[in-house]
Design a protein around this motif. Structure first.
Motif, PDB file in Angstrom:
ATOM      1  N   LEU A  29       4.149  -6.465  -7.341  1.00 33.66           N
ATOM      2  CA  LEU A  29       3.327  -5.858  -8.116  1.00 33.66           C
ATOM      3  C   LEU A  29       3.289  -5.390  -9.167  1.00 33.66           C
ATOM      4  O   LEU A  29       4.089  -3.679  -8.669  1.00 33.66           O
ATOM      5  N   PHE A  30       2.584  -4.620 -10.283  1.00 34.82           N
ATOM      6  CA  PHE A  30       3.243  -4.090 -11.669  1.00 34.82           C
ATOM      7  C   PHE A  30       2.150  -2.420 -11.140  1.00 34.82           C
ATOM      8  O   PHE A  30       3.088  -1.098 -12.216  1.00 34.82           O
ATOM      9  N   ASN A  31       1.848  -2.039 -10.713  1.00 37.73           N
ATOM     10  CA  ASN A  31       1.146  -1.199 -10.916  1.00 37.73           C
ATOM     11  C   ASN A  31       0.423  -0.391  -9.610  1.00 37.73           C
ATOM     12  O   ASN A  31      -0.271  -1.827  -9.000  1.00 37.73           O
ATOM     13  N   PRO A  32       0.175   0.734  -9.409  1.00 36.59           N
ATOM     14  CA  PRO A  32      -0.645   0.856  -7.712  1.00 36.59           C
ATOM     15  C   PRO A  32      -1.957   0.335  -7.965  1.00 36.59           C
ATOM     16  O   PRO A  32      -2.635  -0.224  -6.963  1.00 36.59           O
ATOM     17  N   ARG A  36      -3.283  -1.895  -5.007  1.00 35.40           N
ATOM     18  CA  ARG A  36      -3.988  -1.527  -4.252  1.00 35.40           C
ATOM     19  C   ARG A  36      -5.578  -2.520  -3.933  1.00 35.40           C
ATOM     20  O   ARG A  36      -5.863  -3.240  -2.697  1.00 35.40           O
ATOM     21  N   GLY A  37      -5.646  -3.897  -4.919  1.00 38.59           N
ATOM     22  CA  GLY A  37      -6.134  -4.446  -5.469  1.00 38.59           C
ATOM     23  C   GLY A  37      -5.956  -5.862  -3.594  1.00 38.59           C
ATOM     24  O   GLY A  37      -6.945  -6.666  -4.112  1.00 38.59           O
ATOM     25  N   VAL A  38      -4.313  -6.272  -4.871  1.00 40.79           N
ATOM     26  CA  VAL A  38      -4.186  -7.338  -3.695  1.00 40.79           C
ATOM     27  C   VAL A  38      -3.867  -6.833  -2.532  1.00 40.79           C
ATOM     28  O   VAL A  38      -4.177  -7.983  -1.786  1.00 40.79           O
ATOM     29  N   TYR A  65     -14.531  -6.520   0.734  1.00 37.40           N
ATOM     30  CA  TYR A  65     -13.493  -6.203   0.193  1.00 37.40           C
ATOM     31  C   TYR A  65     -13.566  -4.882  -0.058  1.00 37.40           C
ATOM     32  O   TYR A  65     -12.833  -4.288  -0.195  1.00 37.40           O
ATOM     33  N   MET A  66     -14.363  -4.528  -1.054  1.00 41.04           N
ATOM     34  CA  MET A  66     -15.049  -3.512  -1.089  1.00 41.04           C
ATOM     35  C   MET A  66     -15.192  -2.218  -0.191  1.00 41.04           C
ATOM     36  O   MET A  66     -14.567  -0.973  -1.014  1.00 41.04           O
ATOM     37  N   ALA A  71     -10.917   1.551   1.850  1.00 42.95           N
ATOM     38  CA  ALA A  71      -9.529   2.175   2.575  1.00 42.95           C
ATOM     39  C   ALA A  71      -8.407   2.489   2.161  1.00 42.95           C
ATOM     40  O   ALA A  71      -7.260   3.397   2.327  1.00 42.95           O
ATOM     41  N   TYR A  72      -7.544   1.580   1.845  1.00 43.85           N
ATOM     42  CA  TYR A  72      -6.541   1.044   0.980  1.00 43.85           C
ATOM     43  C   TYR A  72      -5.990   2.350   0.404  1.00 43.85           C
ATOM     44  O   TYR A  72      -5.628   3.023  -0.106  1.00 43.85           O
ATOM     45  N   ARG A  73      -7.503   2.781  -1.060  1.00 50.02           N
ATOM     46  CA  ARG A  73      -7.470   3.643  -1.520  1.00 50.02           C
ATOM     47  C   ARG A  73      -7.402   4.990  -0.737  1.00 50.02           C
ATOM     48  O   ARG A  73      -6.092   5.942  -1.624  1.00 50.02           O
TER      49      ARG A  73
END
Length: 78
Positions: A29-32, A36-38, A65-66, A71-73
Motif C-alpha cells: 500500500l503506497f501511502n498512509p 488507513r482506508g484499506v 466504515y466512517m 478509529a484507525y486514524r
C-alpha cells in the motif's frame, strides 16, 4: 486506483478449536491514507461477513466504515 501501483492480498485460514482464524494481509500500500482506508475497509467487510455467517443482520457499511476509519486514524496517528 488510477495510477496506483498494484498491491497484494493474502488470506490465511487456520483452525482454532471449533472456529477458524482468518488473517488478511494487504501489502504494497503506497501511502498512509491508503493504508488507513484499506484497513478500515477490510475491518468492516470481515465484520459484515462474520455477522452474516452468524445469521445476524449486518451493520450498514458506510456508517460503520466512517466510524472505524476514524478509529484507525487515531490508532495510526494520522
Amino acid at each position: 486506483e488510477g495510477d496506483a501501483p498494484d498491491s497484494e492480498v493474502t488470506f490465511e485460514l487456520e483452525p482454532q478449536g471449533d472456529l477458524t482464524r482468518l488473517t488478511v494481509t494487504h501489502r504494497k500500500l503506497f501511502n498512509p491514507d491508503t493504508m488507513r482506508g484499506v484497513a478500515a475497509g477490510w475491518h468492516v467487510h470481515v465484520g459484515i461477513m462474520i455477522e452474516v455467517l452468524n445469521g445476524e443482520t449486518p451493520a450498514p457499511f458506510w456508517q460503520t466504515y466512517m466510524r472505524v476509519e476514524d478509529a484507525y486514524r487515531e490508532r495510526l496517528g494520522q
